[in-house]
Design an enzyme around this catalytic site. Structure first.
Site, PDB file in Angstrom:
ATOM      1  N   LYS A  43       0.856  -1.189   0.000  1.00 26.27           N
ATOM      2  CA  LYS A  43       0.000   0.000   0.000  1.00 26.27           C
ATOM      3  C   LYS A  43       0.892   1.239   0.000  1.00 26.27           C
ATOM      4  O   LYS A  43       1.765   1.394   0.869  1.00 26.27           O
ATOM      5  CB  LYS A  43      -0.890  -0.039   1.246  1.00 26.27           C
ATOM      6  CG  LYS A  43      -2.210   0.653   1.100  1.00 26.27           C
ATOM      7  CD  LYS A  43      -3.066   0.326   2.323  1.00 26.27           C
ATOM      8  CE  LYS A  43      -4.407   0.994   2.259  1.00 26.27           C
ATOM      9  NZ  LYS A  43      -5.141   0.808   3.508  1.00 26.27           N
TER      10      LYS A  43
HETATM   11  C1  E4P Z   1      -8.357   2.004   3.381  1.00 30.28           C
HETATM   12  O1  E4P Z   1      -7.709   1.059   2.977  1.00 30.28           O
HETATM   13  C2  E4P Z   1      -8.304   2.527   4.738  1.00 30.28           C
HETATM   14  O2  E4P Z   1      -7.713   1.542   5.566  1.00 30.28           O
HETATM   15  C3  E4P Z   1      -9.626   2.808   5.374  1.00 30.28           C
HETATM   16  O3  E4P Z   1     -10.699   2.368   4.576  1.00 30.28           O
HETATM   17  C4  E4P Z   1      -9.769   4.168   5.939  1.00 30.28           C
HETATM   18  O4  E4P Z   1     -11.026   4.270   6.532  1.00 30.28           O
HETATM   19  P1  E4P Z   1     -11.412   5.378   7.623  1.00 30.28           P
HETATM   20  O5  E4P Z   1     -11.706   6.648   6.914  1.00 30.28           O
HETATM   21  O6  E4P Z   1     -12.629   4.817   8.303  1.00 30.28           O
HETATM   22  O7  E4P Z   1     -10.227   5.505   8.549  1.00 30.28           O
END
Ligand code: E4P
Length: 216
Positions: free
Chosen positions: A87
């Site tokens: 990522k």
């Molecule tokens: C994406 O991969 C992130 O881990 C995640 O969806 C972020 O979500 P949030 O806005 O609830 O922190």
């Protein structure tokens, strides 16, 4: 549409996996910190454990923000397990790193996507996935789901192979809307996945069937 769970919590991953509908896992530094995972050794061990639990892609985020650092970290993460997807944040060096990873057979998930322009750049660099953050866009008084529709359309007409991974999901309705908007994958908290089960008429109908069954 594929279902990923958005957590680093092993119990929640096991619970979602037991439903038989789980296709992968996404994590981020905040989710890892929430589980008390600290230090390189513990972090890598946790990613390996998740990979052994779920037969599907597991996104593991780099912490560096410079090209060399991201490449070094991503190579190490990818070597942990064949299910690891690196990522990478949507920044200038992130795009360079995604291009390097895609040229070297390492799959990537470009995270922190908030606009179509960012998603086009990530796809051009060869990202396997882009993660538009629906909930955070909605929180800012914009329409997160509109971005999912836009990306699905652009990637289709431009023949990009990058998949749209709807992230920052806050509800079961978000999942339904993401499916409707053409998301390839939805990464969701466990509560939102379980929310899909709920309908009061199902509960009422089942109670009546069970009551009538006693007369059978
Ligand atoms: C994406 O991969 C992130 O881990 C995640 O969806 C972020 O979500 P949030 O806005 O609830 O922190």
């Amino acid at each position: 549409m594929k279902f990923f769970i958005d957590t680093a919590n092993l119990d929640q991953i096991r619970e979602a996996n037991a439903l038989g509908i789980l296709d992968g896992v996404t994590t981020n530094p905040s989710l890892m910190a929430k589980e008390g995972i600290r230090g390189t050794e513990a972090i890598e061990h946790h990613y390996k454990t998740i990979c052994e639990l779920v037969d599907g892609d597991v996104s593991a985020e780099v912490l560096s923000t410079d090209f060399e650092g991201m490449v070094a970290e991503g190579k190490r993460l990818a070597s942990l397990h064949s299910n690891i997807v690196v990522k990478v944040p949507m920044i200038k060096d992130g795009i360079k790193a995604i291009k390097w990873f895609s040229s070297n057979g390492i799959r990537t998930n470009c995270t922190l996507i908030f606009s179509a322009g960012q998603a086009i750049l990530a796809a051009k660099a060869g990202a396997s996935y882009v993660s538009p953050f629906i909930g955070r866009i909605d929180d800012s008084n914009w329409d997160g789901m509109e971005l999912i529709s836009q990306l699905s359309h652009i990637y289709t007409i431009q023949n990009f192979r990058t998949e749209v991974l709807a992230a920052s999901i806050r509800s079961a309705l978000h999942i339904v809307k993401a499916a409707e908007a053409g998301a390839d994958i939805c990464t969701c908290p466990l509560d939102s996945i379980l929310g899909l089960l709920k309908h009061p008429l199902t509960d009422i109908g089942l109670a009546k069937f069970l009551e009538d069954a006693k007369k059978m």
